[in-house]
Design a protein around this motif. Sequence first.
Motif, PDB file in Angstrom:
ATOM      1  N   GLY A 226       0.834  -1.205   0.000  1.00  0.00           N
ATOM      2  CA  GLY A 226       0.000   0.000   0.000  1.00  0.00           C
ATOM      3  C   GLY A 226       0.861   1.244   0.000  1.00  0.00           C
ATOM      4  N   PRO A 227       0.230   2.427   0.005  1.00  0.00           N
ATOM      5  CA  PRO A 227       1.001   3.671   0.017  1.00  0.00           C
ATOM      6  C   PRO A 227       1.744   3.861   1.338  1.00  0.00           C
ATOM      7  CG  PRO A 227      -1.344   4.116   0.303  1.00  0.00           C
ATOM      8  CD  PRO A 227      -1.231   2.668  -0.026  1.00  0.00           C
ATOM      9  N   HIS A 228       2.947   4.394   1.256  1.00  0.00           N
ATOM     10  CA  HIS A 228       3.724   4.657   2.464  1.00  0.00           C
ATOM     11  C   HIS A 228       3.244   5.950   3.122  1.00  0.00           C
ATOM     12  CE1 HIS A 228       7.410   2.035   1.211  1.00  0.00           C
ATOM     13  NE2 HIS A 228       6.247   1.408   1.090  1.00  0.00           N
ATOM     14  N   VAL A 229       3.270   5.970   4.440  1.00  0.00           N
ATOM     15  CA  VAL A 229       2.850   7.149   5.188  1.00  0.00           C
ATOM     16  C   VAL A 229       3.948   7.540   6.165  1.00  0.00           C
ATOM     17  CG1 VAL A 229       0.382   6.660   4.983  1.00  0.00           C
ATOM     18  CG2 VAL A 229       1.659   5.712   6.893  1.00  0.00           C
ATOM     19  N   ALA A 230       4.053   8.849   6.417  1.00  0.00           N
ATOM     20  CA  ALA A 230       5.057   9.348   7.350  1.00  0.00           C
ATOM     21  C   ALA A 230       4.646   9.021   8.783  1.00  0.00           C
ATOM     22  CB  ALA A 230       5.223  10.856   7.182  1.00  0.00           C
TER      23      ALA A 230
ATOM     24  N   LEU B  87       0.190  -0.349   9.000  1.00  0.00           N
ATOM     25  CA  LEU B  87       1.248  -1.320   9.260  1.00  0.00           C
ATOM     26  C   LEU B  87       2.551  -0.576   9.513  1.00  0.00           C
ATOM     27  CD1 LEU B  87       0.532  -3.966   6.455  1.00  0.00           C
ATOM     28  CD2 LEU B  87      -0.219  -4.014   8.848  1.00  0.00           C
ATOM     29  N   VAL B  88       3.277  -0.968  10.549  1.00  0.00           N
ATOM     30  CA  VAL B  88       4.547  -0.334  10.875  1.00  0.00           C
ATOM     31  C   VAL B  88       5.655  -1.384  10.812  1.00  0.00           C
ATOM     32  CG1 VAL B  88       3.682   1.622  12.203  1.00  0.00           C
ATOM     33  CG2 VAL B  88       3.897  -0.587  13.316  1.00  0.00           C
ATOM     34  N   PHE B  89       6.811  -0.995  10.270  1.00  0.00           N
ATOM     35  CA  PHE B  89       7.865  -1.952   9.934  1.00  0.00           C
ATOM     36  C   PHE B  89       9.168  -1.598  10.647  1.00  0.00           C
ATOM     37  CE2 PHE B  89       4.753  -1.864   6.594  1.00  0.00           C
ATOM     38  CZ  PHE B  89       4.570  -3.195   6.265  1.00  0.00           C
ATOM     39  N   TYR B  90       9.957  -2.652  10.899  1.00  0.00           N
ATOM     40  CA  TYR B  90      11.146  -2.503  11.720  1.00  0.00           C
ATOM     41  C   TYR B  90      12.333  -3.271  11.143  1.00  0.00           C
ATOM     42  CZ  TYR B  90       7.723  -0.727  15.003  1.00  0.00           C
ATOM     43  OH  TYR B  90       6.713   0.012  15.583  1.00  0.00           O
ATOM     44  N   TYR B  91      13.524  -2.757  11.461  1.00  0.00           N
ATOM     45  CA  TYR B  91      14.821  -3.333  11.126  1.00  0.00           C
ATOM     46  C   TYR B  91      15.130  -3.166   9.639  1.00  0.00           C
ATOM     47  CZ  TYR B  91      14.233  -5.527  15.698  1.00  0.00           C
ATOM     48  OH  TYR B  91      14.009  -5.753  17.033  1.00  0.00           O
ATOM     49  N   SER B  92      16.431  -3.240   9.341  1.00  0.00           N
ATOM     50  CA  SER B  92      16.904  -3.160   7.959  1.00  0.00           C
ATOM     51  C   SER B  92      17.901  -4.287   7.723  1.00  0.00           C
ATOM     52  CB  SER B  92      17.568  -1.804   7.706  1.00  0.00           C
ATOM     53  OG  SER B  92      18.024  -1.698   6.373  1.00  0.00           O
ATOM     54  N   PRO B  93      17.596  -5.224   6.840  1.00  0.00           N
ATOM     55  CA  PRO B  93      16.383  -5.291   6.028  1.00  0.00           C
ATOM     56  C   PRO B  93      15.146  -5.571   6.880  1.00  0.00           C
ATOM     57  CG  PRO B  93      17.659  -7.307   5.793  1.00  0.00           C
ATOM     58  CD  PRO B  93      18.510  -6.364   6.578  1.00  0.00           C
TER      59      PRO B  93
ATOM     60  N   GLY C  29       4.116  -4.661  12.682  1.00  0.00           N
ATOM     61  CA  GLY C  29       3.039  -4.590  13.661  1.00  0.00           C
ATOM     62  C   GLY C  29       1.939  -3.674  13.143  1.00  0.00           C
ATOM     63  N   ILE C  30       0.928  -3.433  13.971  1.00  0.00           N
ATOM     64  CA  ILE C  30      -0.191  -2.565  13.598  1.00  0.00           C
ATOM     65  C   ILE C  30      -0.250  -1.394  14.570  1.00  0.00           C
ATOM     66  CG2 ILE C  30      -2.698  -2.399  13.333  1.00  0.00           C
ATOM     67  CD1 ILE C  30      -2.762  -5.296  12.533  1.00  0.00           C
ATOM     68  N   TYR C  31      -0.260  -0.190  14.029  1.00  0.00           N
ATOM     69  CA  TYR C  31      -0.346   0.999  14.870  1.00  0.00           C
ATOM     70  C   TYR C  31      -1.761   1.105  15.445  1.00  0.00           C
ATOM     71  CZ  TYR C  31       0.199   5.847  16.367  1.00  0.00           C
ATOM     72  OH  TYR C  31       0.262   6.996  17.122  1.00  0.00           O
ATOM     73  N   ILE C  32      -1.861   1.435  16.746  1.00  0.00           N
ATOM     74  CA  ILE C  32      -3.175   1.540  17.394  1.00  0.00           C
ATOM     75  C   ILE C  32      -3.408   2.923  18.000  1.00  0.00           C
ATOM     76  CG2 ILE C  32      -3.367  -0.931  17.834  1.00  0.00           C
ATOM     77  CD1 ILE C  32      -2.437  -0.397  20.706  1.00  0.00           C
ATOM     78  N   GLY C  33      -2.506   3.852  17.714  1.00  0.00           N
ATOM     79  CA  GLY C  33      -2.676   5.211  18.218  1.00  0.00           C
ATOM     80  C   GLY C  33      -1.899   5.456  19.505  1.00  0.00           C
ATOM     81  N   ASN C  34      -1.735   6.736  19.836  1.00  0.00           N
ATOM     82  CA  ASN C  34      -1.059   7.145  21.078  1.00  0.00           C
ATOM     83  C   ASN C  34       0.352   6.569  21.198  1.00  0.00           C
ATOM     84  OD1 ASN C  34      -3.321   8.628  22.071  1.00  0.00           O
ATOM     85  ND2 ASN C  34      -4.281   6.680  22.635  1.00  0.00           N
TER      86      ASN C  34
ATOM     87  N   MET D  99      11.483  -0.705  18.799  1.00  0.00           N
ATOM     88  CA  MET D  99      12.410  -1.386  17.897  1.00  0.00           C
ATOM     89  C   MET D  99      12.856  -0.383  16.842  1.00  0.00           C
ATOM     90  SD  MET D  99      10.048  -4.796  17.411  1.00  0.00           S
ATOM     91  CE  MET D  99       8.578  -3.744  17.411  1.00  0.00           C
ATOM     92  N   PRO D 100      13.922  -0.681  16.102  1.00  0.00           N
ATOM     93  CA  PRO D 100      14.383   0.239  15.053  1.00  0.00           C
ATOM     94  C   PRO D 100      13.326   0.430  13.966  1.00  0.00           C
ATOM     95  CG  PRO D 100      16.112  -1.338  15.600  1.00  0.00           C
ATOM     96  CD  PRO D 100      14.857  -1.819  16.289  1.00  0.00           C
ATOM     97  N   TYR D 101      12.720   1.583  13.956  1.00  0.00           N
ATOM     98  CA  TYR D 101      11.586   1.886  13.072  1.00  0.00           C
ATOM     99  C   TYR D 101      12.081   2.183  11.653  1.00  0.00           C
ATOM    100  CZ  TYR D 101       7.469   4.459  11.332  1.00  0.00           C
ATOM    101  OH  TYR D 101       6.392   4.908  10.611  1.00  0.00           O
ATOM    102  N   VAL D 102      11.371   1.645  10.650  1.00  0.00           N
ATOM    103  CA  VAL D 102      11.739   1.852   9.255  1.00  0.00           C
ATOM    104  C   VAL D 102      10.704   2.694   8.504  1.00  0.00           C
ATOM    105  CG1 VAL D 102      12.102   0.709   7.026  1.00  0.00           C
ATOM    106  CG2 VAL D 102      13.115  -0.242   9.090  1.00  0.00           C
ATOM    107  N   GLY D 103       9.432   2.366   8.663  1.00  0.00           N
ATOM    108  CA  GLY D 103       8.404   3.081   7.928  1.00  0.00           C
ATOM    109  C   GLY D 103       7.044   2.465   8.145  1.00  0.00           C
ATOM    110  N   ALA D 104       6.055   2.989   7.412  1.00  0.00           N
ATOM    111  CA  ALA D 104       4.674   2.527   7.604  1.00  0.00           C
ATOM    112  C   ALA D 104       3.949   2.497   6.255  1.00  0.00           C
ATOM    113  CB  ALA D 104       3.942   3.435   8.578  1.00  0.00           C
ATOM    114  N   VAL D 105       2.926   1.676   6.193  1.00  0.00           N
ATOM    115  CA  VAL D 105       2.103   1.492   4.999  1.00  0.00           C
ATOM    116  C   VAL D 105       0.646   1.493   5.423  1.00  0.00           C
ATOM    117  CG1 VAL D 105       1.376  -0.259   3.307  1.00  0.00           C
ATOM    118  CG2 VAL D 105       3.793   0.289   3.564  1.00  0.00           C
TER     119      VAL D 105
END
Length: 328
Positions: A269-273, A282-288, A293-298, A319-325
């Motif tokens: 899906g589209p990436h969001v800041a 959806l929130v993603f971690y580590y490189s690669p 996980g799923i963002y639930i607010g706050n 955890m080391p945050y990478v980005g979100a979709v």
Amino acid sequence: MAFARKRLSATALGLTAISAAALVPVAPAQADPDIQDVEARVESLYHQAEQAQERFHDAKLDLAGLRKDSADLKADQRRQSNRLESIRSQVSDAVVRQIQGEGLSTVSQVVVADDPDAFLGTLSTMSSFDDLQQSMLDDYRVELEALEIRQEATDDRAAEIAELTEQLDEEQREVDAKLAEAESLLDDLEAEERERLTSRSTSTRLPTNVPASGRAGAAVSYALAQVGDAYVYGAMGESAFDCSGLTMRAWAQAGVALPHSSSAQYSSGPHVAASDLQPGDLVFYYSPISHVGIYIGNGMIVHAANPGTGVAVSGLYSMPYVGAVRPG
């Protein structure tokens, strides 16, 4: 008196030495494992196992694609073989009709030749070759080359499938080895220490009001309902999950199909800041990328964390945050 003073001094020195020796700590025969060292090593092993598991998921998706491609190639090869056989029959008929002055044995060689290349070679040696319909022979050559290309492509896919299957086995062996090593470390701890270690850096307190509705609301509700469930590598429900298995099942409740792979979900899906995150993203971690996980607010997420924690609520930046979709 001097002699007595010497004896007294010697006695005092002896007592001092004995007292000092008594204060020296005696090392145990086998030191207990340091809880912080064990924690760091277990977390590292869990993450290495998760990386291998996510690579396994990626390879499995690739394998499914290769198998479909191989099936398509084989079907195309069969169609091409049928086309070639049809033209072969036409050429054979033309040979029988048009050959003049050739011996019966030569005609028979053309008609009964099983190998397509031998068939074409026999035709080329015949004195009446120029009398045959040139366009028909050209068609035969083209179709033969097309069949050979398809045969080569099919063989290539078979080799790729075999290689990828071996990669799947290797990744599974690594998952099992890392998990076994982590369990061995945990087994060396006392029950109280193990409980304290596996309960760190997570929260079981569920938010009472997550501002999500529609499809995102359905995904969040499902994921939160699984808090406390077990983490099992490769699992996707009903009562155990790995990270991408949980997000896949959660968004399936909203009618959105996601692949069972964190890196593949990053392209779903589209990436969001981070500043624009909404519950359900959806929130993603580590490189690669190897965790989702799923963002639930706050500033919180729900995710399948690891075998020691299970499905839990944690901080967005735990955890080391990478980005979100944003799926859907």
